[in-house]
Design a protein around this motif. Sequence first.
Motif, PDB file in Angstrom:
ATOM      1  N   PHE A   1       0.819  -1.202   0.071  1.00 38.80           N
ATOM      2  CA  PHE A   1       0.089   0.146   0.011  1.00 38.80           C
ATOM      3  C   PHE A   1       0.839   1.337   0.068  1.00 38.80           C
ATOM      4  O   PHE A   1       0.614   2.194  -0.838  1.00 38.80           O
ATOM      5  N   ARG A   2       1.690   1.287   0.776  1.00 41.57           N
ATOM      6  CA  ARG A   2       2.848   2.420   0.922  1.00 41.57           C
ATOM      7  C   ARG A   2       3.430   2.590  -0.471  1.00 41.57           C
ATOM      8  O   ARG A   2       3.670   3.634  -0.922  1.00 41.57           O
ATOM      9  N   TRP A   3       3.907   1.526  -1.158  1.00 41.17           N
ATOM     10  CA  TRP A   3       4.690   1.506  -2.484  1.00 41.17           C
ATOM     11  C   TRP A   3       3.565   2.290  -3.486  1.00 41.17           C
ATOM     12  O   TRP A   3       4.024   3.195  -4.283  1.00 41.17           O
ATOM     13  N   ALA A   4       2.578   1.614  -3.441  1.00 42.10           N
ATOM     14  CA  ALA A   4       1.419   1.771  -4.666  1.00 42.10           C
ATOM     15  C   ALA A   4       1.078   3.404  -4.296  1.00 42.10           C
ATOM     16  O   ALA A   4       0.802   4.114  -5.268  1.00 42.10           O
ATOM     17  N   CYS A   5       0.837   3.417  -3.254  1.00 39.72           N
ATOM     18  CA  CYS A   5       0.130   4.786  -2.960  1.00 39.72           C
ATOM     19  C   CYS A   5       1.083   6.041  -3.041  1.00 39.72           C
ATOM     20  O   CYS A   5       0.759   7.095  -3.684  1.00 39.72           O
ATOM     21  N   GLY A   6       2.348   5.681  -2.682  1.00 37.16           N
ATOM     22  CA  GLY A   6       3.543   6.764  -2.979  1.00 37.16           C
ATOM     23  C   GLY A   6       3.804   6.788  -4.429  1.00 37.16           C
ATOM     24  O   GLY A   6       3.999   8.079  -4.968  1.00 37.16           O
ATOM     25  N   SER A   7       3.894   5.964  -5.202  1.00 39.90           N
ATOM     26  CA  SER A   7       4.146   6.050  -6.439  1.00 39.90           C
ATOM     27  C   SER A   7       2.915   6.749  -7.331  1.00 39.90           C
ATOM     28  O   SER A   7       3.485   7.661  -8.269  1.00 39.90           O
ATOM     29  N   ALA A   8       1.645   6.587  -6.923  1.00 40.72           N
ATOM     30  CA  ALA A   8       0.556   7.246  -7.725  1.00 40.72           C
ATOM     31  C   ALA A   8       0.681   8.720  -7.178  1.00 40.72           C
ATOM     32  O   ALA A   8       0.347   9.579  -8.283  1.00 40.72           O
ATOM     33  N   ASN A   9       1.032   8.925  -5.987  1.00 43.48           N
ATOM     34  CA  ASN A   9       1.178  10.283  -5.726  1.00 43.48           C
ATOM     35  C   ASN A   9       2.263  11.052  -6.136  1.00 43.48           C
ATOM     36  O   ASN A   9       2.033  12.317  -6.492  1.00 43.48           O
ATOM     37  N   LEU A  10       3.435  10.372  -6.290  1.00 42.09           N
ATOM     38  CA  LEU A  10       4.489  10.906  -7.017  1.00 42.09           C
ATOM     39  C   LEU A  10       4.215  11.290  -8.619  1.00 42.09           C
ATOM     40  O   LEU A  10       4.573  12.306  -9.092  1.00 42.09           O
ATOM     41  N   PHE A  11       3.378  10.401  -9.027  1.00 41.79           N
ATOM     42  CA  PHE A  11       2.957  10.606 -10.415  1.00 41.79           C
ATOM     43  C   PHE A  11       1.932  11.834 -10.471  1.00 41.79           C
ATOM     44  O   PHE A  11       2.141  12.845 -11.452  1.00 41.79           O
ATOM     45  N   ARG A  12       1.071  12.116  -9.719  1.00 42.13           N
ATOM     46  CA  ARG A  12       0.433  13.492  -9.681  1.00 42.13           C
ATOM     47  C   ARG A  12       1.307  14.730  -9.351  1.00 42.13           C
ATOM     48  O   ARG A  12       1.087  15.603  -9.923  1.00 42.13           O
ATOM     49  N   LYS A  13       2.257  14.654  -8.486  1.00 45.46           N
ATOM     50  CA  LYS A  13       3.202  15.551  -8.310  1.00 45.46           C
ATOM     51  C   LYS A  13       4.260  15.972  -9.352  1.00 45.46           C
ATOM     52  O   LYS A  13       4.747  16.771  -9.424  1.00 45.46           O
TER      53      LYS A  13
ATOM     54  N   PRO B   1      -2.892  -2.026 -11.834  1.00 48.27           N
ATOM     55  CA  PRO B   1      -3.663  -2.618 -10.851  1.00 48.27           C
ATOM     56  C   PRO B   1      -5.234  -2.398 -11.163  1.00 48.27           C
ATOM     57  O   PRO B   1      -6.114  -2.977 -10.751  1.00 48.27           O
ATOM     58  N   THR B   2      -5.725  -1.272 -11.989  1.00 45.04           N
ATOM     59  CA  THR B   2      -6.915  -0.911 -12.004  1.00 45.04           C
ATOM     60  C   THR B   2      -7.526  -2.062 -13.071  1.00 45.04           C
ATOM     61  O   THR B   2      -8.631  -2.826 -12.943  1.00 45.04           O
ATOM     62  N   VAL B   3      -6.541  -2.530 -14.192  1.00 45.15           N
ATOM     63  CA  VAL B   3      -7.283  -3.488 -15.112  1.00 45.15           C
ATOM     64  C   VAL B   3      -7.312  -4.747 -14.467  1.00 45.15           C
ATOM     65  O   VAL B   3      -8.155  -5.671 -14.466  1.00 45.15           O
ATOM     66  N   ALA B   4      -6.270  -4.934 -13.590  1.00 44.36           N
ATOM     67  CA  ALA B   4      -6.047  -6.364 -12.884  1.00 44.36           C
ATOM     68  C   ALA B   4      -7.251  -6.650 -12.089  1.00 44.36           C
ATOM     69  O   ALA B   4      -7.803  -7.661 -11.929  1.00 44.36           O
ATOM     70  N   PHE B   5      -7.493  -5.697 -11.413  1.00 43.69           N
ATOM     71  CA  PHE B   5      -8.700  -5.904 -10.385  1.00 43.69           C
ATOM     72  C   PHE B   5      -9.929  -5.871 -10.843  1.00 43.69           C
ATOM     73  O   PHE B   5     -10.883  -6.704 -10.769  1.00 43.69           O
ATOM     74  N   VAL B   6     -10.395  -4.865 -11.926  1.00 46.08           N
ATOM     75  CA  VAL B   6     -11.740  -4.645 -12.314  1.00 46.08           C
ATOM     76  C   VAL B   6     -12.034  -5.761 -13.307  1.00 46.08           C
ATOM     77  O   VAL B   6     -13.033  -6.434 -13.304  1.00 46.08           O
ATOM     78  N   LEU B   7     -10.994  -6.031 -14.286  1.00 43.20           N
ATOM     79  CA  LEU B   7     -11.194  -7.159 -15.169  1.00 43.20           C
ATOM     80  C   LEU B   7     -11.563  -8.793 -14.509  1.00 43.20           C
ATOM     81  O   LEU B   7     -12.092  -9.294 -14.857  1.00 43.20           O
ATOM     82  N   TYR B   8     -10.371  -8.850 -13.865  1.00 39.05           N
ATOM     83  CA  TYR B   8     -10.494 -10.268 -13.276  1.00 39.05           C
ATOM     84  C   TYR B   8     -11.284 -10.801 -11.960  1.00 39.05           C
ATOM     85  O   TYR B   8     -11.540 -11.689 -11.656  1.00 39.05           O
ATOM     86  N   ASN B   9     -11.617  -9.416 -11.390  1.00 42.13           N
ATOM     87  CA  ASN B   9     -12.398  -9.657 -10.104  1.00 42.13           C
ATOM     88  C   ASN B   9     -13.724  -9.137 -10.284  1.00 42.13           C
ATOM     89  O   ASN B   9     -14.508  -9.443  -9.264  1.00 42.13           O
ATOM     90  N   ILE B  10     -14.135  -8.378 -11.415  1.00 44.11           N
ATOM     91  CA  ILE B  10     -15.481  -7.760 -11.433  1.00 44.11           C
ATOM     92  C   ILE B  10     -16.011  -8.156 -12.758  1.00 44.11           C
ATOM     93  O   ILE B  10     -17.163  -8.798 -12.815  1.00 44.11           O
TER      94      ILE B  10
ATOM     95  N   LEU C   1      -4.904  -1.304  -6.138  1.00 44.38           N
ATOM     96  CA  LEU C   1      -5.889  -0.177  -6.693  1.00 44.38           C
ATOM     97  C   LEU C   1      -6.423   0.820  -5.515  1.00 44.38           C
ATOM     98  O   LEU C   1      -6.536   2.368  -6.000  1.00 44.38           O
ATOM     99  N   LYS C   2      -6.682   0.378  -4.433  1.00 44.89           N
ATOM    100  CA  LYS C   2      -6.821   1.231  -3.437  1.00 44.89           C
ATOM    101  C   LYS C   2      -5.995   2.064  -3.024  1.00 44.89           C
ATOM    102  O   LYS C   2      -6.210   3.447  -2.878  1.00 44.89           O
ATOM    103  N   ALA C   3      -4.512   1.775  -3.013  1.00 44.09           N
ATOM    104  CA  ALA C   3      -3.691   2.606  -2.897  1.00 44.09           C
ATOM    105  C   ALA C   3      -3.502   3.482  -3.965  1.00 44.09           C
ATOM    106  O   ALA C   3      -3.186   5.005  -3.558  1.00 44.09           O
ATOM    107  N   ALA C   4      -3.420   3.168  -4.940  1.00 43.84           N
ATOM    108  CA  ALA C   4      -3.303   4.209  -6.150  1.00 43.84           C
ATOM    109  C   ALA C   4      -4.542   5.482  -6.007  1.00 43.84           C
ATOM    110  O   ALA C   4      -4.047   6.423  -6.577  1.00 43.84           O
TER     111      ALA C   4
END
Length: 322
Positions: A114-126, A158-167, A222-225
């Motif tokens: 969660f820390r890695w995925a959340c931080g990476s997505a936040n760094l993308f924003r910044k 992570p979005t495609v992996a979760f939404v496609l294969y789990n939903i 996905l939640k972290a992103a």
Amino acid sequence: MLPLFRLDGFSNFTVNDRASLLTRIQKTFLDYHFKVEQEAGSATFSFFSFNGTAGVWRREAINDAGGWKDRTTVEDMDLAVRATLKGWKFVYAGDVKVKSELPSTYEAYCRQQFRWACGSANLFRKMTWEVLVAKQVSPLKKFYMIYSFFLLRRVVAPTVAFVLYNIIIPLSVMIPEVFLPVWGVAYIPTALTVVTAIRNPENLHIMPLWILFESVMSMHRLKAAVAGLLELSEFNQWIVTQKVGNHVAEENCEVPLLQKARKGFRNRVNVPEIGFSVFLFTCASYNLVLHGKTSYFINLYLQGLAFFLLGINCIGTTCCCF
């Protein structure tokens, strides 16, 4: 002048990779990350992220990039991106071996991811605008950093992996009008599995378990992103990854736990995982009984079982220190 990053060797990268199935799965992924992604980036002098596990920086490079910053939970990646924008290049030294330890409990691993995925997505924003206006980076490298390194791998994957294969796939068994091409359902996961295992063939037999495990972890990533992109309340929350170290039991820990270990079956239950296991079991049973146009029930039952087992923490060791 090139800042030389000395990272772990291939054979002795981790000290506890045989501790459990959880650590073996992690080692398989990390072997691919270091020996394929990092070495390829180093060989072509394209951008690859510095890992905080072990490395050597030139002081001039750190100062030129603006120094260490705590604005995200991936300060090593943050510094690497800023150094790249200043024209510095990285070298991966795979022959240098440094010991490291993998998180051995599911709870600790989830917090780390969660820390890695959340931080990476936040760094993308910044950092997106800074990458776009950087003068010492070629347009091709800018495109790679924004599209491939950040957008594709940190948000889309992570979005495609979760939404496609789990939903989408589970729901498709209940909607006859929905048709999913076999290349998206089977060929792509198979290709990714082979590529990931290419540097660790001795663990090829556990790759089906790795696929099921990653199906569950895609929910957390996905939640972290989303938390990182939208800067939700927990986006900059730093929780140290718990490790065992030289100790094998919580009672022998010389360093106090950051948080008390959860004890008892009721307190160990992870509600999101249990909820998705019920959803997947329901879809699988519907597909099995009513058949429909597809026969996904075997895979859906296995996915549901993976969610359920991780929901009750039936993976990894039972306790750890940090």
